[in-house]
Write a protein that holds these residues in place. Structure first.
Motif, PDB file in Angstrom:
ATOM      1  N   ALA A  75      24.223   8.242  46.757  1.00 49.40           N
ATOM      2  CA  ALA A  75      23.426   7.005  46.742  1.00 49.40           C
ATOM      3  C   ALA A  75      22.594   6.906  45.463  1.00 49.40           C
ATOM      4  O   ALA A  75      21.390   6.658  45.490  1.00 49.40           O
ATOM      5  CB  ALA A  75      22.525   6.942  47.974  1.00 49.40           C
ATOM      6  N   LEU A  76      23.256   7.093  44.319  1.00 49.86           N
ATOM      7  CA  LEU A  76      22.590   7.041  43.026  1.00 49.86           C
ATOM      8  C   LEU A  76      22.725   5.649  42.423  1.00 49.86           C
ATOM      9  O   LEU A  76      23.716   4.961  42.656  1.00 49.86           O
ATOM     10  CB  LEU A  76      23.187   8.083  42.080  1.00 49.86           C
ATOM     11  CG  LEU A  76      23.171   9.527  42.581  1.00 49.86           C
ATOM     12  CD1 LEU A  76      23.948  10.429  41.631  1.00 49.86           C
ATOM     13  CD2 LEU A  76      21.741  10.025  42.741  1.00 49.86           C
ATOM     14  N   SER A  77      21.738   5.253  41.636  1.00 44.52           N
ATOM     15  CA  SER A  77      21.738   3.924  41.030  1.00 44.52           C
ATOM     16  C   SER A  77      21.309   4.040  39.572  1.00 44.52           C
ATOM     17  O   SER A  77      20.579   4.959  39.195  1.00 44.52           O
ATOM     18  CB  SER A  77      20.772   2.982  41.768  1.00 44.52           C
ATOM     19  OG  SER A  77      21.058   2.923  43.144  1.00 44.52           O
ATOM     20  N   GLU A  78      21.772   3.073  38.763  1.00 48.81           N
ATOM     21  CA  GLU A  78      21.264   2.974  37.399  1.00 48.81           C
ATOM     22  C   GLU A  78      19.818   2.491  37.462  1.00 48.81           C
ATOM     23  O   GLU A  78      19.464   1.670  38.310  1.00 48.81           O
ATOM     24  CB  GLU A  78      22.111   2.019  36.561  1.00 48.81           C
ATOM     25  CG  GLU A  78      23.607   2.314  36.605  1.00 48.81           C
ATOM     26  CD  GLU A  78      23.967   3.698  36.120  1.00 48.81           C
ATOM     27  OE1 GLU A  78      23.145   4.346  35.451  1.00 48.81           O
ATOM     28  OE2 GLU A  78      25.078   4.161  36.432  1.00 48.81           O
ATOM     29  N   THR A  79      18.987   2.986  36.554  1.00 52.40           N
ATOM     30  CA  THR A  79      17.540   2.831  36.695  1.00 52.40           C
ATOM     31  C   THR A  79      16.895   2.308  35.421  1.00 52.40           C
ATOM     32  O   THR A  79      17.248   2.724  34.317  1.00 52.40           O
ATOM     33  CB  THR A  79      16.907   4.176  37.085  1.00 52.40           C
ATOM     34  OG1 THR A  79      17.515   4.644  38.299  1.00 52.40           O
ATOM     35  CG2 THR A  79      15.416   4.049  37.309  1.00 52.40           C
ATOM     36  N   ILE A  80      15.922   1.401  35.615  1.00 53.52           N
ATOM     37  CA  ILE A  80      15.035   0.968  34.535  1.00 53.52           C
ATOM     38  C   ILE A  80      13.756   1.794  34.623  1.00 53.52           C
ATOM     39  O   ILE A  80      13.227   2.015  35.709  1.00 53.52           O
ATOM     40  CB  ILE A  80      14.707  -0.537  34.651  1.00 53.52           C
ATOM     41  CG1 ILE A  80      15.950  -1.378  34.384  1.00 53.52           C
ATOM     42  CG2 ILE A  80      13.598  -0.925  33.682  1.00 53.52           C
ATOM     43  CD1 ILE A  80      15.711  -2.866  34.541  1.00 53.52           C
ATOM     44  N   VAL A  81      13.285   2.244  33.473  1.00 54.88           N
ATOM     45  CA  VAL A  81      12.066   3.061  33.428  1.00 54.88           C
ATOM     46  C   VAL A  81      10.967   2.267  32.727  1.00 54.88           C
ATOM     47  O   VAL A  81      11.167   1.766  31.618  1.00 54.88           O
ATOM     48  CB  VAL A  81      12.312   4.385  32.679  1.00 54.88           C
ATOM     49  CG1 VAL A  81      11.053   5.243  32.682  1.00 54.88           C
ATOM     50  CG2 VAL A  81      13.477   5.143  33.302  1.00 54.88           C
ATOM     51  N   ILE A  82       9.811   2.149  33.400  1.00 54.02           N
ATOM     52  CA  ILE A  82       8.636   1.517  32.789  1.00 54.02           C
ATOM     53  C   ILE A  82       7.630   2.616  32.499  1.00 54.02           C
ATOM     54  O   ILE A  82       7.174   3.306  33.409  1.00 54.02           O
ATOM     55  CB  ILE A  82       7.993   0.465  33.709  1.00 54.02           C
ATOM     56  CG1 ILE A  82       9.025  -0.554  34.187  1.00 54.02           C
ATOM     57  CG2 ILE A  82       6.834  -0.230  32.996  1.00 54.02           C
ATOM     58  CD1 ILE A  82       8.475  -1.531  35.201  1.00 54.02           C
ATOM     59  N   GLY A  83       7.316   2.796  31.249  1.00 52.95           N
ATOM     60  CA  GLY A  83       6.330   3.799  30.868  1.00 52.95           C
ATOM     61  C   GLY A  83       4.989   3.152  30.588  1.00 52.95           C
ATOM     62  O   GLY A  83       4.913   2.104  29.941  1.00 52.95           O
ATOM     63  N   VAL A  84       3.936   3.761  31.108  1.00 47.80           N
ATOM     64  CA  VAL A  84       2.565   3.292  30.869  1.00 47.80           C
ATOM     65  C   VAL A  84       1.843   4.420  30.147  1.00 47.80           C
ATOM     66  O   VAL A  84       1.752   5.538  30.664  1.00 47.80           O
ATOM     67  CB  VAL A  84       1.849   2.948  32.188  1.00 47.80           C
ATOM     68  CG1 VAL A  84       0.485   2.339  31.894  1.00 47.80           C
ATOM     69  CG2 VAL A  84       2.697   2.004  33.030  1.00 47.80           C
TER      70      VAL A  84
END
Length: 876
Positions: free
Chosen positions: A65-74
Motif C-alpha cells: 500500500a505504497l504511494s508516490e508522495t509530495i514532501v512539504i518542508g518547513v
C-alpha cells in the motif's frame, strides 16, 4: 540522358509552384495534429510496461500500500526554537488541514475521490506519539491534536517527536530547525495541481519560516510544464538568433528565410506525425525540435552558401541553382541518410521513448532532405532576378567575408605545411580522450534537471540538508515457503513434542499420548508437500484425538497443539526475532557506510514498541527474544490510531517485508552503491532464513533505466557507426576514403566524451542521445569537404593545387554552418531545464570541434597520405 538526380532538380525548378503548394499542404496537414499534444513525464515509461523491474515495482506498491508522495518542508533557522514555536506550529496545523481537503471526486465514478490520501499523511497533527502506560501496556496519542498556545507546549511536541526514532530524521530534523509534511497521492499525475494549490495556501500563511515543496512526482510534472515553456520560448529564440546570423552572412532576407522554412517544415511535420500516431511528448521527444533544427539548417546553409558564392546575373538564378544542386545533391543525400541511420539505431533499444524519438527524428531528417532538394530550387525560382541584384560574392566583396576567406586560406596552408604536427596533435588528443572517457560517471538525478535557481532544485537542496533524505527506494525481502518436511524436521518436532509431554509429571498418560502422536509424524510428513501443510495436518489430527480421550486428559493435547502452532509461526520469517535482528544489522551496515540517511522497517517498529512495553529506557530499544514477543509488539502497534501503517512494512502473512531507505541525494549512483553494499553484506552474513532480496521504488527504477540506457545507447551507436561506415565506403567507392570520412566523427566523439569525463559531467540521457547527432553532423562536414576535395583535385591535377580552391567556397560553407548552428543554439542556455543547457553546450562543442577536425585534420591527412589517396591524377 537525364539521371534521377537531374530529373528531381529539373522537376523542382520547372514545377516550383506545384512543389510549393504540395509542401505547404503537407506541413499544414501534419501540423494540424499538434494541438492534440499530450505530455508524458513519468520516468517509469522509460521502460517497457512488461519490464521485470517495473512490474515488481508496481506489485510492491500494491502489496505494501505504497504511494508516490509530495514532501512539504518547513524551515526556520532564525528562531531559537526553530520550527517549534506556537506561531509556526499553528501555521503548520492550518496547512495540514488544508492539505487534507485536496481531494476531488471523479466525475466518471461518483463517490471515488482522487488526491491526497489523508489516512497515510505524515504531519505533527496526524502523527502518533507512543508512550508507556504502565508495565506491559502502551498509550497512543496524537502528537499535536491542536496547535500549541505556549512555548512550553511547542517544545513538548518537539521533545516527543525527537524521542521517536521512527519520526526523527523523517518528519522532524534532529536540530529542530525543520519539519516535513508527507502527502501521499492516489495518482502522481495530480502532483502539479496539488503543488500549485499548496503554493497558493503558503502565500496566505505568512510568517518568517520558509516553505519548500519537493518530491519526485512534483519534479516530474514540473519538467512537463518547463518542457512546454522551452518549446514555446527557447525554440523560437533559437530560431531568431539563427535568422540573425544568416542575415549577417548573406544580407538578403528573401533568401535567408529558406533555412528557417526548411527547418520549420521538418520540425512541424515530424512532431505532428508523432502526435498523429498517438505518441505523447516525453522529455526525450520534447527535444525533437532542438535536434532536428541543426540538421535541417546544415544542408540548406550549404546550398545557400554555394549559391551565394557562385551566383552571377549572367548565369541567373535558374542555371546557378542547377549547378549548386548538381554538386550538392549526392553529399546532401548521404549526410541525410547517415544521420537518419544514427537516429534509427534507437529502434533497437528497449526504451520506448527512445524508439519513438529515433523514428520521428529520422523521419524529420528525410523530410528536411526532401524540403532541401525540392523546396529550395522552387523557392529560388519564385524570387525575381531584380531582387538578387548585388547578391553573391562576385557582386559584393564584403570586408567581413574576405577576412573570413583569408583566415580559411591561412588555415589550409597551416594544415598543409604542418601536416605532421597536426597528425601528432590528433594522436595525442586521442590518448587524452580515451583517458577522459574512462572517468565518465553514468548517473542521473531528477532534481539536477532543474537549474540551481529553480524552486524545486532549491527545495531539494534545503530539505536534504536538514533531513535523512527525500528520495526513497524499497528493499523487499521475501521469505520462501518451506518445502517438504525433511527427516531432520520431523525428528526435531518429535523431540520437542516429547519434551512438552514430559512436563506433565502428574499425568502418566501424557507421554503415551505424545509418543502416539510423535510416532505418526513421519506418515503425516509423507502425505504433505510443504512444511506448512504437514503442521496443519498434525494440528487436525490432534483435534481428532480430542474426542477419543477424557476431557481431563486433553490439557496435554492443548500444549502439543500450541507447540505445533508455534512451529507454524516459525515458518513466517518476519515474526522471528533472529530475522528482525538480521534486518536491523543490514540497515545499520548501510547507514554506517554513509550510503543512506535513514531506513525504516518492521524491526524499527517492533523495537520501539518493545521499549515502551518494558520501561521506556534506551537499553530496551531492541527486538524481543521470542516469536510471541514479536507478535505482541505487532498486536500492540495495531491498537494505535493508524494500525494500517504496519502493513507498509510487512504483509499480513509475515512472509514479505519492506525496508524503506531514504537517500540524501537523488543520484542513481548512490542507489547503485547501496544495492552493491547490501548484496555484499548478505553474501558475507548468511541470513537466518531463506530470503530473496529484490528492489522497488522510483529511485531504483531510475537506476535500472540508467544502466539500460548506457549499454543500449552504446550498442545502437556502435551499430549505426558501422552502417554509416559502409555507406561512406559505398559513396566514395573506397574503404580508405570511407575510413577517412569517419575520422572527424571518431575524434569528435572521443573529444566530447573525454571532456565530459574530465570535467565531471554525468553521463545522462541528453549526453547519450547527443552521440547520434554527433554522428550526423561530423560526417556531414566530412562528406562535403572530401567530396569537393576529390572533385577539385581531379580538376587541378594535384592536391597542392586544389587546396586553395577547397578552402574557398567549400570551407566557407562548412564554416558558416558551424558558426550559424553552434552560436544559434547557445540561447538554450537560458532554459530552466539543465538537459536543454547540456544540449546547447554539447551541440556547440560538437559543431565547433567537428568543424575544426574537418578543416584542419582532414587536409593534414590528405597531405601526408596523398600518394595513397589520390594516386596520379592529371588535370582536366
Amino acid at each position: 540522358m537525364f539521371t534521377l538526380k537531374s530529373r528531381i532538380i529539373e522537376f523542382s525548378i520547372r514545377r516550383y509552384r506545384w512543389i510549393a503548394v504540395a509542401i505547404t499542404l503537407f506541413t499544414l496537414s501534419t501540423g494540424a495534429f499538434i494541438p492534440w499534444i499530450t505530455m508524458d513525464t513519468d520516468p517509469e515509461n522509460m521502460l517497457e510496461q512488461s519490464a521485470p523491474v517495473r512490474t515488481f515495482h508496481n506489485e510492491s506498491k500494491t502489496r505494501f500500500a505504497l504511494s508516490e508522495t509530495i514532501v512539504i518542508g518547513v524551515v526556520n533557522e532564525g528562531h531559537p526554537d526553530g520550527v517549534f514555536s506556537p506561531e509556526t506550529l499553528s501555521r503548520v496545523f492550518e496547512l495540514t488541514k488544508f492539505a487534507t481537503s485536496l481531494r476531488w471526486e471523479n466525475p466518471d465514478k461518483p463517490g471515488l475521490y482522487s488526491g491526497v490520501i489523508e489516512a497515510d499523511m505524515i504531519a505533527p497533527s496526524v502523527a502518533e506519539h507512543m508512550a508507556q502506560n504502565g508495565p506491559g501496556s502502551i498509550r497512543f496519542e496524537w502528537l499535536m491534536p491542536r496547535p500549541p498556545t505556549t512555548r512550553e507546549q511547542a517544545l513538548a511536541i518537539r521533545d516527543k517527536a525527537l524521542s521517536n526514532p521512527l519520526l526523527k530524521g523523517q518528519m522532524i530534523s534532529e536540530d529542530g530547525k525543520a519539519l516535513c509534511l508527507y502527502l501521499p497521492l492516489t495518482d502522481k499525475l495530480l502532483s502539479y495541481k496539488i503543488y500549485e494549490a499548496l503554493q497558493g495556501k503558503i502565500a496566505e500563511l505568512g510568517g518568517e519560516e520558509r516553505y519548500h515543496i519537493a518530491g519526485l512526482p512534483v519534479a516530474e510534472c514540473a519538467i512537463g510544464v518547463e518542457m512546454f515553456t522551452q518549446m514555446t520560448v527557447a525554440a523560437p529564440l533559437t530560431m531568431a538568433v539563427i535568422f540573425g546570423l544568416l542575415y549577417f552572412f548573406f544580407r538578403k532576407p528573401a533568401l535567408i528565410f529558406l533555412p528557417m522554412i526548411v527547418a520549420t517544415v521538418a520540425v512541424v511535420s515530424a512532431l505532428g506525425l508523432m502526435i498523429a500516431f498517438g505518441h505523447p511528448v516525453h522529455i526525450l521527444s520534447s527535444m525533437l525540435p532542438i535536434f532536428l533544427m541543426p540538421i535541417a539548417i546544415c544542408d540548406s546553409v550549404h546550398v545557400l552558401s554555394d549559391f551565394f558564392e557562385t551566383y552571377t546575373p549572367a548565369k541567373g538564378r535558374g542555371q546557378t541553382i542547377r549547378e549548386v544542386m548538381g554538386r550538392l545533391f549526392t553529399p546532401i543525400l548521404y549526410t541525410s541518410l547517415t544521420t537518419a541511420a544514427g537516429f534509427l539505431s534507437f529502434v533497437t533499444t528497449s526504451i520506448p521513448p527512445a524508439r519513438v524519438f529515433g523514428v520521428f527524428v529520422a523521419l524529420g531528417v528525410m523530410v528536411a532532405w526532401a524540403a532541401t532538394v525540392l523546396l529550395i530550387p522552387a523557392y529560388v525560382m519564385f524570387i525575381p532576378e531584380r531582387v538578387l541584384a548585388n547578391f553573391g560574392q562576385a557582386a559584393r566583396a564584403r570586408e567581413k567575408v574576405s577576412r573570413l576567406t583569408r583566415i580559411l586560406h591561412a588555415t589550409g596552408r597551416f594544415a598543409h605545411n604542418q601536416a605532421k604536427l597536426v597528425l601528432a596533435a590528433m594522436v595525442a588528443l586521442i590518448g587524452v580522450a580515451i583517458w577522459g572517457m574512462t572517468q565518465i560517471n553514468v548517473n542521473d538525478n531528477y532534481a539536477k534537471r532543474f537549474s540551481t535557481s529553480h524552486p524545486i532544485r532549491q527545495a531539494d537542496t534545503a530539505l536534504n540538508s536538514h533531513f535523512a533524505g527525500t528520495y526513497t527506494a524499497y528493499m523487499v525481502l521475501e521469505g520462501k515457503e518451506a518445502g517438504s518436511p525433511t527427516e531432520h524436521d520431523v525428528a526435531r518436532i518429535r523431540a520437542h513434542l516429547l519434551e512438552v509431554a514430559a512436563g506433565f509429571e502428574n499425568d502418566p498418560a501424557a507421554p503415551r499420548i505424545a509418543r502416539d502422536i510423535a510416532d505418526s509424524l513421519p506418515a503425516w510428513a509423507n502425505q504433505s508437500e510443504t512444511m506448512a501443510g504437514f503442521l496443519d495436518l498434525a494440528v487436525r489430527q490432534i483435534e481428532n484425538r480430542r474426542t477419543k480421550i477424557p476431557e481431563a486428559k486433553s490439557a496435554v493435547l492443548d500444549e502439543l497443539k500450541t507447540a505445533l502452532e508455534l512451529e507454524k509461526e516459525r515458518l513466517k520469517p518476519f515474526k522471528r526475532p533472529d530475522v528482525l535482528e538480521y534486518m536491523a544489522g543490514l540497515q545499520a551496515h548501510l547507514h554506517g557506510a554513509g550510503l543512506i540517511g535513514k531506513s525504516t522497517s518492521l524491526a524499527d517498529i517492533v523495537r520501539k514498541v518493545h521499549q515502551e512495553l518494558i520501561d521506556g529506557t534506551p537499553q530496551n530499544h531492541r527486538v524481543p527474544e521470542t516469536i510471541q514477543g514479536v507478535a505482541e509488539c505487532c498486536m500492540q502497534y495495531q491498537q494505535s490510531h493508524r494500525p494500517h501503517d504496519l502493513w507498509h512494512f510487512v504483509t499480513p502473512d509475515f512472509m514479505q517485508a519492506n525496508i524503506m531507505l531514504q537517500f540524501p541525494r537523488g543520484d542513481s549512483t548512490l542507489t547503485e552503491q547501496t544495492v552493491r553494499a547490501a548484496n555484499a553484506y548478505i553474501a558475507t552474513h548468511q541470513p537466518p532464513a531463506d530470503l530473496l532480496v529484490r528492489w522497488a521504488g522510483l529511485h531504483y527504477v531510475n537506476l535500472h533505466f540508467q544502466e539500460t540506457m548506457f549499454w543500449e545507447m552504446l550498442a545502437s551507436f556502435g551499430g549505426s557507426f558501422v552502417i554509416v561506415f559502409v555507406m561512406m565506403v559505398i559513396l566514395f567507392r573506397s574503404v580508405l576514403w570511407g575510413s577517412l570520412c569517419m575520422l572527424p566523427l571518431t575524434l569528435t566523439i572521443g573529444a566530447i566524451y573525454g571532456v565530459t569525463g574530465l570535467v565531471g559531467k554525468d553521463y545522462d540521457m541528453p549526453v547519450a542521445v547527443l552521440s547520434a547527432i554527433s554522428l550526423g553532423i561530423a560526417v556531414d562536414f566530412a562528406i562535403h569537404f572530401l567530396e569537393r576535395a576529390r572533385q577539385l583535385q581531379r580538376e587541378t591535377g594535384s592536391w597542392g593545387a586544389a587546396l586553395p580552391h577547397v578552402f574557398g567556397e567549400p570551407a566557407l560553407a562548412i564554416t558558416r554552418n558551424v558558426l550559424i548552428v553552434a552560436l544559434g543554439f547557445l540561447p538554450l542556455m537560458v532554459a530552466q531545464l539543465v538537459p536543454y543547457k547540456t544540449t546547447a553546450v554539447l551541440l556547440f562543442g560538437i559543431l565547433a570541434f567537428s568543424g575544426v577536425m574537418t578543416l584542419v585534420g582532414l587536409p593534414a591527412v590528405l597531405t601526408v597520405c596523398q600518394r595513397w589517396l589520390f594516386g596520379t591524377t592529371r588535370a582536366r
